[in-house]
Design a protein around this motif. Structure first.
Motif, mmCIF file in Angstrom:
data_model
loop_
_atom_site.group_PDB
_atom_site.id
_atom_site.type_symbol
_atom_site.label_atom_id
_atom_site.label_comp_id
_atom_site.label_asym_id
_atom_site.label_seq_id
_atom_site.Cartn_x
_atom_site.Cartn_y
_atom_site.Cartn_z
ATOM 1 N N ARG A 151 0.856 -1.183 0.000
ATOM 2 C CA ARG A 151 0.000 0.000 0.000
ATOM 3 C C ARG A 151 0.897 1.240 0.000
ATOM 4 O O ARG A 151 2.094 1.166 0.299
ATOM 5 N N PHE A 152 0.309 2.363 -0.344
ATOM 6 C CA PHE A 152 1.043 3.610 -0.342
ATOM 7 C C PHE A 152 1.277 4.056 1.105
ATOM 8 O O PHE A 152 0.345 4.067 1.910
ATOM 9 N N SER A 153 2.517 4.423 1.415
ATOM 10 C CA SER A 153 2.828 4.892 2.761
ATOM 11 C C SER A 153 2.045 6.153 3.087
ATOM 12 O O SER A 153 1.658 6.371 4.236
ATOM 13 N N GLU A 154 1.822 6.982 2.088
ATOM 14 C CA GLU A 154 1.019 8.193 2.224
ATOM 15 C C GLU A 154 -0.201 8.052 1.319
ATOM 16 O O GLU A 154 -0.087 8.142 0.091
ATOM 17 N N PRO A 155 -1.387 7.802 1.891
ATOM 18 C CA PRO A 155 -2.584 7.594 1.056
ATOM 19 C C PRO A 155 -2.862 8.736 0.089
ATOM 20 O O PRO A 155 -3.392 8.511 -1.002
ATOM 21 N N MET A 156 -2.504 9.965 0.480
ATOM 22 C CA MET A 156 -2.784 11.118 -0.373
ATOM 23 C C MET A 156 -1.978 11.071 -1.674
ATOM 24 O O MET A 156 -2.234 11.842 -2.598
#
Length: 415
Positions: free
Chosen positions: A374-379
């Protein structure tokens, strides 16, 4: 066409006033502070209200960054106001350097007794029992709600333990005060680690990413207040790019509405989104832009880091934001313009994107052959999609097609 058109502005000043209203109504840069504008969160609001209305119950509001936790904490209690109940809401932000004393001094500074701040009573360090005593002094018709936002940022584990013990003491003594912890976490247990006895008196309120219907409601509700409407394909594109994160629905909705109004139009269409895209991308946090640059730069010719990240940003995810390598096969084939792709083509790219040289833009869990990412930073996800659209890497039609089920949570037990 989605929405209901209001009267057409008659003068340039009327159109400009409408633009100012649009900029104010959409809230990409700040938490929402009006309950009527908090679309799509009835379930979470009801759980928080249940906690407030039951003595001895407190709540913990958790989820990914950018899903609207602070906005929900800001406004849910407005439903409690009434002629026989006085609500006092104290909302403070926690910081990495805060200890227990610092946290509660922030709270006490916002509480008054006999025209003086409660914090003036405490020249010494504030202790958990002091909090219980002060919270016990409220009148029976008063409902104090203490919101400790960004609780995950506190570095001092002793402060976390002390807050947890304070909550337990308030619950054990049935004090009519509610503490709500708000923070970024996958679970309530991670936010108050190793305090199982505390989690039992905490109402768990997870904040998932928004469904397509909820994102549509955000945009349609605000445009309706502006007397504007939006074409179905334009609405679908904004929803697809937002990836379940309300911040981006606000951002693109705001900028597209502004472009439409500048052209003296009350209906937002795809051309307005196209024109708004460079400005929308330009407003995204510089840290995210820099992380993306670090992740995609490589001295090796023929690397496909940008394409892999775009495929990852368009892939279906589970409740915690994770995707499996196989989820990238279909979108990556579309992006590369080939009949099919195999994990062997990009598997090493995914692993590299979890390493320091590429800014750890992804994080990995699981075991070999069952890794999930998953992306470490969802944004980062919507930024990647919007950046690709603004740069012509992908068409708006492909974004919508690849994101038809852009966020439908699916439980995963593979990690």
């Amino acid at each position: 066409m989605q929405g209901f058109l209001g009267p057409t502005p008659q003068t340039d000043e009327d159109w400009q006033a409408k633009i100012y209203e649009a900029l104010d109504l959409f809230s990409p840069g700040a938490p929402i502070d009006e309950a009527g504008l908090l679309a799509g969160r009835k379930s979470q609001i009801d759980k928080l209200l249940d906690a407030v209305l039951q003595r001895g119950q407190h709540a913990i509001l958790y989820g990914e960054r950018g899903v609207g936790k602070s906005s929900l904490a800001n406004v849910f209690a407005t439903k409690l106001f009434g002629p026989t109940r006085y609500i006092q809401i104290i909302h403070v932000n926690c910081h990495p350097q805060d200890d227990f004393d610092a946290i509660w001094r922030k709270v006490f500074r916002r509480l008054e007794a006999e025209d003086a701040s409660i914090t003036d009573r405490y020249e010494r360090q504030i202790m958990p029992d002091d909090v219980v005593i002060e919270m016990s002094k409220f009148a029976l018709v008063s409902t104090p709600i203490i919101i400790l936002d960004e609780f995950d940022k506190i570095d001092d584990n002793n402060a976390r333990v002390a807050v947890a013990n304070t909550i337990k003491n308030l619950s054990d003594r049935s004090v009519k005060a509610t503490i709500i912890l708000v923070g970024v976490a996958d679970s309530a247990e991670r936010l108050v680690a190793d305090h199982e006895s505390v989690t039992r008196c905490l109402r768990h309120v997870p904040m998932h990413r928004m469904f397509s219907s909820e994102l549509r409601e955000i945009i349609e509700t605000r445009l309706a207040q502006l007397g504007m409407a939006i074409q179905p394909d334009a609405l679908a594109l904004i929803v697809a790019m937002s990836r379940g994160l309300p911040h981006y629905a606000h951002l693109v909705g705001q900028q597209s509405a502004r472009v439409a109004l500048e052209k003296k139009k009350l209906v937002v269409d795809l051309s307005h989104i196209d024109e708004a895209m460079p400005g929308s991308v330009g407003q995204i946090d510089q840290i995210i832009r820099r992380q993306y640059h670090q992740a995609t730069i490589s001295p090796r010719k023929g690397n496909i880091y940008k394409e892999v990240l775009l495929a990852a940003a368009l892939s279906p995810i589970d409740d915690l934001g994770y995707f499996a390598p196989a989820d990238l096969q279909s979108p990556l084939a579309e992006i590369l313009g080939v009949p099919e792709t195999k994990v062997s083509l990009f598997g090493q790219h995914l692993k590299n994107l979890c390493e320091g040289d590429h800014g750890r833009i992804l994080e990995q869990v699981g075991v070999a052959r069952k890794y999930r990412y998953r992306f470490s930073e969802p944004m980062m996800q919507p930024f990647i999609v919007m950046n690709a659209l603004a740069g012509g890497t992908i068409s708006r039609e492909r974004i919508t097609a690849l994101s038809v089920s852009h966020y439908e949570p699916r439980f995963s037990s593979e990690y």
